[in-house]
Design a protein around this motif. Structure first.
Motif, PDB file in Angstrom:
ATOM      1  N   GLN A 108       0.805  -1.220  -0.089  1.00 45.25           N
ATOM      2  CA  GLN A 108       0.175   0.138   0.024  1.00 45.25           C
ATOM      3  C   GLN A 108       0.927   1.332   0.045  1.00 45.25           C
ATOM      4  O   GLN A 108       0.251   2.469  -0.002  1.00 45.25           O
ATOM      5  N   CYS A 168     -11.059  -0.151   2.552  1.00 41.51           N
ATOM      6  CA  CYS A 168      -9.465  -0.247   2.144  1.00 41.51           C
ATOM      7  C   CYS A 168      -8.956   1.074   1.966  1.00 41.51           C
ATOM      8  O   CYS A 168      -9.402   1.772   0.740  1.00 41.51           O
ATOM      9  N   LEU A 169      -7.818   1.650   2.390  1.00 42.71           N
ATOM     10  CA  LEU A 169      -7.041   2.939   1.956  1.00 42.71           C
ATOM     11  C   LEU A 169      -6.751   2.879   0.631  1.00 42.71           C
ATOM     12  O   LEU A 169      -6.705   3.963  -0.021  1.00 42.71           O
ATOM     13  N   HIS A 226      -7.229  -8.879   6.710  1.00 39.52           N
ATOM     14  CA  HIS A 226      -6.899  -8.029   5.638  1.00 39.52           C
ATOM     15  C   HIS A 226      -5.658  -7.590   5.393  1.00 39.52           C
ATOM     16  O   HIS A 226      -5.227  -7.694   4.071  1.00 39.52           O
ATOM     17  N   HIS A 263      -3.087  -8.484   1.709  1.00 40.64           N
ATOM     18  CA  HIS A 263      -2.572  -7.425   0.919  1.00 40.64           C
ATOM     19  C   HIS A 263      -1.096  -7.868   0.447  1.00 40.64           C
ATOM     20  O   HIS A 263      -0.622  -8.076  -0.565  1.00 40.64           O
TER      21      HIS A 263
HETATM   22 ZN   LIG Z   1      -6.555  -2.675   2.724  1.00 39.53          ZN
END
Ligand SMILES: [Zn+2]
Length: 218
Positions: free
Chosen positions: A94, A136-137, A178, A182
């Protein structure tokens, strides 16, 4: 057999890093050092093609003793706590780094601290499932009810390089699932799609607790 043994020995002699995480690549270093520890890293978005590629690629282990982890972790933390869109967890991809590193808010601990985990792997998952709302960001404007395991066993390295193991349950276990997804290049929207095809048996009186139909007892 003799040839095989020699080949094996060769592997051990000529590949001293086998089994250990490789250091950061030049590209990873340039991202990590693109600003100081007071500046956040950019949060990758699925709407940007090159960033989507990072988000859907499996990550590699990280060397817990690499001094750059401190800079990466701090800049990841700031990205996660961005006041315009604060989150409760974040994973390496991310911020554009395909490495096994995550931050998780420990709702199950006093003071609900944010903690850093290196090379986290889920080694056991409970049959008992739970459904809960996730966002989710890296995915703008999508919220969905995702089925997750109620409890997990997590193996990880701490920042001194010691291997640890812990059983985690409840909402904190959901965050770990979660974030480790990722690291495997899996987004929660993929989980939503795969779960559309599954059938669950809810536990009596609890619509948010269930087991997969396969495991149902009469
Ligand atoms: Zn996420």
């Amino acid at each position: 057999m003799k040839t095989f043994l020699i080949a094996l020995l060769g592997l051990l002699v000529f590949n001293p890093d086998a089994g250990f995480a490789q250091g950061f690549t030049a590209k990873e270093k340039s991202i990590i050092l693109s600003g100081d520890t007071a500046t956040m890293l950019r949060v990758t978005q699925i709407t940007e093609a090159p960033e989507l590629k990072v988000l859907t690629t499996a990550s590699a282990d990280i060397d817990p003793k690499d001094p750059l982890i401190k800079v990466l972790a701090q800049r990841m933390y700031l990205a996660m706590r961005d006041v315009t869109r604060p989150g409760i967890g974040i994973a390496g991809p991310q911020v554009g780094i395909n490495r096994n590193i995550i931050w998780v808010k420990r709702y199950d601990k006093e003071g609900e601290p944010f903690e850093l985990y290196l090379n986290p792997k889920i080694s056991w998952r409970s049959e008992l499932l739970r459904k809960g709302r996730e966002g989710c960001l890296s995915i703008p404007d999508v919220i969905g009810d995702v089925v997750r395991h109620h409890a997990i066993k997590l193996k990880y390295d701490d920042q001194s390089g010691s291997s640890k193991e812990e059983i985690i349950e409840g909402f904190t276990a959901v965050i770990f699932q979660h974030e480790t997804d990722h690291l495997n290049g899996i987004l929660f929207t993929e989980r939503l799609k795969e779960q559309e095809r599954k059938v669950y048996n809810s536990l009596a009186g609890r619509l948010d607790f269930m087991v997969e139909k396969f495991y149902a007892r009469p």
